[in-house]
Design an enzyme around this catalytic site. Structure first.
Site, PDB file in Angstrom:
ATOM      1  N   GLU A 397      18.166  25.468  -2.652  1.00 13.30           N
ATOM      2  CA  GLU A 397      17.452  26.451  -1.987  1.00 13.30           C
ATOM      3  C   GLU A 397      16.873  27.146  -1.092  1.00 13.30           C
ATOM      4  O   GLU A 397      17.076  27.314  -0.238  1.00 13.30           O
ATOM      5  CB  GLU A 397      18.003  27.737  -3.145  1.00 13.30           C
ATOM      6  CG  GLU A 397      19.859  27.999  -3.996  1.00 13.30           C
ATOM      7  CD  GLU A 397      19.650  26.896  -4.908  1.00 13.30           C
ATOM      8  OE1 GLU A 397      20.462  27.006  -5.389  1.00 13.30           O
ATOM      9  OE2 GLU A 397      19.048  26.170  -5.306  1.00 13.30           O
ATOM     10  N   GLN A 419      25.436  30.827  -4.312  1.00 13.12           N
ATOM     11  CA  GLN A 419      26.407  30.391  -4.739  1.00 13.12           C
ATOM     12  C   GLN A 419      26.225  31.566  -6.343  1.00 13.12           C
ATOM     13  O   GLN A 419      27.582  32.538  -5.909  1.00 13.12           O
ATOM     14  CB  GLN A 419      26.260  28.966  -5.892  1.00 13.12           C
ATOM     15  CG  GLN A 419      27.556  29.031  -6.074  1.00 13.12           C
ATOM     16  CD  GLN A 419      27.443  26.970  -6.976  1.00 13.12           C
ATOM     17  OE1 GLN A 419      26.851  26.696  -7.778  1.00 13.12           O
ATOM     18  NE2 GLN A 419      28.292  26.409  -5.913  1.00 13.12           N
ATOM     19  N   PHE A 420      25.735  32.034  -6.763  1.00 16.28           N
ATOM     20  CA  PHE A 420      25.128  32.859  -7.016  1.00 16.28           C
ATOM     21  C   PHE A 420      24.087  33.431  -7.092  1.00 16.28           C
ATOM     22  O   PHE A 420      22.770  32.946  -6.844  1.00 16.28           O
ATOM     23  CB  PHE A 420      24.834  32.753  -8.543  1.00 16.28           C
ATOM     24  CG  PHE A 420      26.808  32.465  -9.976  1.00 16.28           C
ATOM     25  CD1 PHE A 420      27.817  33.151  -9.800  1.00 16.28           C
ATOM     26  CD2 PHE A 420      27.097  30.817  -9.302  1.00 16.28           C
ATOM     27  CE1 PHE A 420      28.980  32.984 -10.355  1.00 16.28           C
ATOM     28  CE2 PHE A 420      28.096  30.310  -9.551  1.00 16.28           C
ATOM     29  CZ  PHE A 420      29.299  31.223 -10.243  1.00 16.28           C
ATOM     30  N   ALA A 421      23.632  35.309  -7.263  1.00 18.81           N
ATOM     31  CA  ALA A 421      22.513  35.709  -6.902  1.00 18.81           C
ATOM     32  C   ALA A 421      21.621  35.141  -7.315  1.00 18.81           C
ATOM     33  O   ALA A 421      20.695  35.282  -7.418  1.00 18.81           O
ATOM     34  CB  ALA A 421      22.458  37.875  -7.144  1.00 18.81           C
ATOM     35  N   ASP A 422      21.687  34.857  -9.023  1.00 17.57           N
ATOM     36  CA  ASP A 422      21.097  34.167  -9.296  1.00 17.57           C
ATOM     37  C   ASP A 422      19.870  33.441  -8.424  1.00 17.57           C
ATOM     38  O   ASP A 422      18.201  32.841  -9.325  1.00 17.57           O
ATOM     39  CB  ASP A 422      21.467  34.220 -10.962  1.00 17.57           C
ATOM     40  CG  ASP A 422      22.009  34.807 -11.713  1.00 17.57           C
ATOM     41  OD1 ASP A 422      21.916  35.471 -12.858  1.00 17.57           O
ATOM     42  OD2 ASP A 422      23.020  35.584 -10.807  1.00 17.57           O
ATOM     43  N   PHE A 423      20.903  32.587  -8.515  1.00 13.02           N
ATOM     44  CA  PHE A 423      20.011  30.687  -8.262  1.00 13.02           C
ATOM     45  C   PHE A 423      19.340  31.509  -6.925  1.00 13.02           C
ATOM     46  O   PHE A 423      18.076  30.555  -6.108  1.00 13.02           O
ATOM     47  CB  PHE A 423      21.605  30.330  -7.810  1.00 13.02           C
ATOM     48  CG  PHE A 423      22.219  29.644  -8.222  1.00 13.02           C
ATOM     49  CD1 PHE A 423      21.753  29.547 -10.053  1.00 13.02           C
ATOM     50  CD2 PHE A 423      23.337  29.477  -8.768  1.00 13.02           C
ATOM     51  CE1 PHE A 423      23.453  29.416 -10.429  1.00 13.02           C
ATOM     52  CE2 PHE A 423      24.254  28.557  -9.220  1.00 13.02           C
ATOM     53  CZ  PHE A 423      23.653  28.841 -10.986  1.00 13.02           C
ATOM     54  N   HIS A 464      23.826  33.845 -14.072  1.00 19.10           N
ATOM     55  CA  HIS A 464      24.948  34.103 -13.554  1.00 19.10           C
ATOM     56  C   HIS A 464      25.387  36.021 -13.400  1.00 19.10           C
ATOM     57  O   HIS A 464      26.575  36.112 -12.813  1.00 19.10           O
ATOM     58  CB  HIS A 464      26.147  33.081 -13.768  1.00 19.10           C
ATOM     59  CG  HIS A 464      26.164  31.804 -13.315  1.00 19.10           C
ATOM     60  ND1 HIS A 464      25.699  31.141 -15.155  1.00 19.10           N
ATOM     61  CD2 HIS A 464      26.300  30.628 -12.712  1.00 19.10           C
ATOM     62  CE1 HIS A 464      25.763  29.606 -14.351  1.00 19.10           C
ATOM     63  NE2 HIS A 464      26.172  29.210 -12.925  1.00 19.10           N
TER      64      HIS A 464
END
Length: 658
Positions: A397, A419-423, A464
């Site tokens: 990222e 892919q997910f905001a968490d990442f 996630h």
């Protein structure tokens, strides 16, 4: 030291000598000024001039170069006006950052230079993005980026090399291996003989070059540049050199063995090359003296300009306006023809129409090409726009966000799908320290949208399910958008892509396929920073966004006796505070509903703003409702307890009765 002239003519040889002498003489003057307290800090490149000058001379003027704080020779070789350089170091208004940053932390589009940030690593990914733009435009150009041996331990270094190799980007990764990372010697930094050997792991070519030999640097880098322009690919260069001064002057060099200092002093790139040119009768003592006098005069004249300039005078409005690039958005009103689609379809449609509208808009993310992304938002995009514009990325990222910044610097637009905001935490540094600050620092835009599939309610657990908008609303320079309805999502996404500033675009996963709406079929925009008043009433003001808006509507439908102003913020930065204030002044009561945990949330800021601006209109305490102060749990009942929907109903009823 052995020099091989080869086909190089006398004029070029003397030019290379002058190219190294000029930054050396500037440095010698700066060290005097530092001792006199006339500049605040200095990072010396003494002994490393051959690398900066040799690389800069090998590139064409239209090719970007990304230097670090020991690469003064890059700036002088690119003919940056000395008066502006000196003003930059003194924090004067005519410097490249207008006193907002120091040292070499700036760029200049005119000179195709992109300066570093103190976090070092992101500029390697930025070089990837710049080179990618050249590659996509079929411009036969090379990008050179510098780093020290210390920064090769950072994850950004490895991510950037991997991306460049996978995408065959024409980047010269230039490591200045000068023996120490501040006081840490190389044997405590890495456990291999040559850093260049790391290239093998990425399928890249590499070279080890004597960084103190100007002819070796110039000839080898020039040959590589010619090769990379014909067949684009990255190359890792390790320049063996030594740092003859401290990390910065205050740190000194006591930690360096005296024997080692003496060894490298004999390898000084300027004195050795000067002796060589004198022996070959290519230069005379008289010419050297005249050259030194001319450079010295140039230094003194430009120093006087910088010293004569008054201290920078703060202007609060100018400072605030400098955070974002100003632009006049073209508002395109929605047409009457609509169709009923889901939120996920509206986002996909908005992306697709923007891709047609902007021919140099690039989408990057994990699994977004043939697979269409984990939420299938870019499904079939490769058949319409090709894999050059819809790009699968490695799992890195940080490098991809940095590459998006590079695309922007080189005149393109970029969208990054987390892919997910968490990442996004893996790409946090370049977002908050590069994209957010770049316009304030040196006036460069960050034309980047980062899409953030977020939120709970889907049983995805702690990694996630986060809705982490508050990580970014706190950071000046970022815009944060968070739609709750399909029509808003499509129009706000189009506007975000048009905006030349960095936008964090949040998309709630639980709403993707559960929320339908009438959406205008043709391309349109909705201005950022304008809230939507969904319902009107005099009893109470309800402020929310994202899933919280839908929860509030459900609760209001259960309690038809409550007549409320329901405000969907849509944009969190910029925030439509006036719509909130006007509603509170009318109703006298306010409840703020967020999915985020409360401490440090957007709700806290809105509450404080209302207390400061509408206190005399309040008939009850401002109430905030958010999720529990825990990570997001996985089990359904635990997650339901974590989320604030049920608590919101209780607090709303209590506040109405207050």
């Amino acid at each position: 030291m052995r020099y091989h002239i080869g086909q190089l003519d006398k004029e070029l040889l003397v030019d290379l000598y002058e190219g190294m002498l000029k930054p050396r003489m500037i440095e010698e003057k700066m060290l005097i000024l530092l001792r006199q307290g006339k500049i605040s800090k200095w990072f010396s490149g003494m002994g490393q001039e051959a690398i900066s000058v040799g690389v800069a001379k090998s590139l064409k003027s239209e090719e970007y170069i990304l230097p670090m704080h020991r690469n003064l020779g890059v700036f002088t070789t690119r003919n940056i006006p000395l008066s502006r350089l000196f003003a930059q170091w003194q924090g004067k208004a005519s410097g490249f950052t207008q006193g907002r940053d120091r040292s070499f932390h700036f760029g200049s589009q005119e000179h195709k230079i992109v300066g570093m940030i103190s976090h070092l690593g992101p500029q390697l990914g930025v070089a990837d993005g710049i080179a990618l733009a050249d590659l996509l435009r079929r411009k036969k150009r090379v990008t050179a980026v510098f780093t020290g041996e210390g920064a090769t331990s950072e994850g950004d270094f490895h991510e950037a090399l991997n991306v460049a190799s996978v995408w065959n980007l024409p980047v010269l990764f230039c490591i200045e291996n000068n023996g120490y990372g501040l006081s840490t010697p190389t044997n405590e930094q890495y456990n291999c003989k040559n850093l260049a050997d790391r290239a093998k792991g990425y399928g890249m070519e590499s070279r080890v070059i004597d960084g103190n030999n100007i002819l070796e640097v110039y000839t080898k880098v020039s040959e590589l540049c010619q090769a990379l322009r014909k067949r684009p690919r990255p190359v890792l260069l390790e320049f063996k050199t030594f740092r003859m001064r401290g990390h910065e002057e205050a740190s000194g060099t006591k930690y360096v063995p005296e024997k080692l200092m003496k060894k490298w002093a004999k390898k000084d790139p300027i004195s050795n090359f000067e002796t060589f040119l004198l022996d070959k009768k290519l230069l005379t003592e008289e010419k050297i003296k005249a050259l030194r006098q001319r450079i010295s005069q140039e230094i003194e004249e430009n120093l006087k300009k910088a010293f004569d300039e008054p201290e920078v005078s703060p202007n609060t409005n100018k400072e605030i306006q400098g955070v974002y690039k100003t632009y006049n958005p073209e508002h395109i009103a929605p047409k009457p023809k609509k169709k009923r689609i889901r939120l996920v379809d509206a986002i996909s449609e908005g992306l697709e129409q923007s891709m047609y509208r902007h021919n140099e808009l690039i989408i990057m993310g994990q699994d977004i090409a043939e697979y269409g992304g984990v939420f299938k938002i870019t499904e079939d995009f490769t058949s319409k726009f090709g894999k050059s514009r819809v790009r699968n990325t490695p799992i890195c990222e940080s490098a991809i966000v940095s590459a998006a910044m590079g695309l922007s610097i080189n005149g393109m637009k970029a969208i990054v799908e987390m892919q997910f905001a968490d990442f996004v935490s893996s790409g946090f540094n370049p977002i908050v320290n590069y994209l957010a600050k770049v316009h304030y620092r040196w006036g460069e835009k960050a034309d980047v949208v980062i899409r953030m599939p977020c939120g709970g309610g889907v049983g995805a657990g702690p990694f996630h399910s986060q809705t982490n908008e508050a990580w970014f609303t706190k950071t000046p320079g970022l815009k944060v958008v968070y739609p709750a309805f399909p029509q808003d999502a499509k129009g706000l996404l189009a506007a975000s892509i048009n905006d030349p500033n960095p936008v964090m675009f949040f998309e709630h996963k639980a709403l993707y396929r559960s929320v339908y709406g009438e959406v205008s079929e043709e391309y349109f925009t909705i201005p950022l920073g304008e809230a939507s008043l969904l319902r009107e009433g005099n009893d109470i003001s309800i402020v929310s966004f994202g899933a919280g808006v839908h929860w509030a509507m459900e609760i209001l439908d259960l309690h038809s006796e409550i007549k409320a102003d329901l405000i969907d913020l849509r944009s969190l930065q910029p925030l439509d505070s006036e719509t909130i204030f006007n509603s509170v002044r009318k109703t006298g009561k306010l409840i703020i509903l967020v999915e985020d945990t409360l401490f440090g949330s957007v709700a806290s800021d809105i509450s404080a703003m209302v207390m400061e601006n509408c206190f005399e209109h309040l008939d009850a305490p401002v109430r905030r409702v958010g999720s529990l102060e825990t990570p997001v749990p996985f089990a359904k009942k635990l997650e339901e307890n974590f989320l604030p929907k049920k608590r919101f109903e209780r607090v709303l009823l209590d506040l109405v009765k207050y």
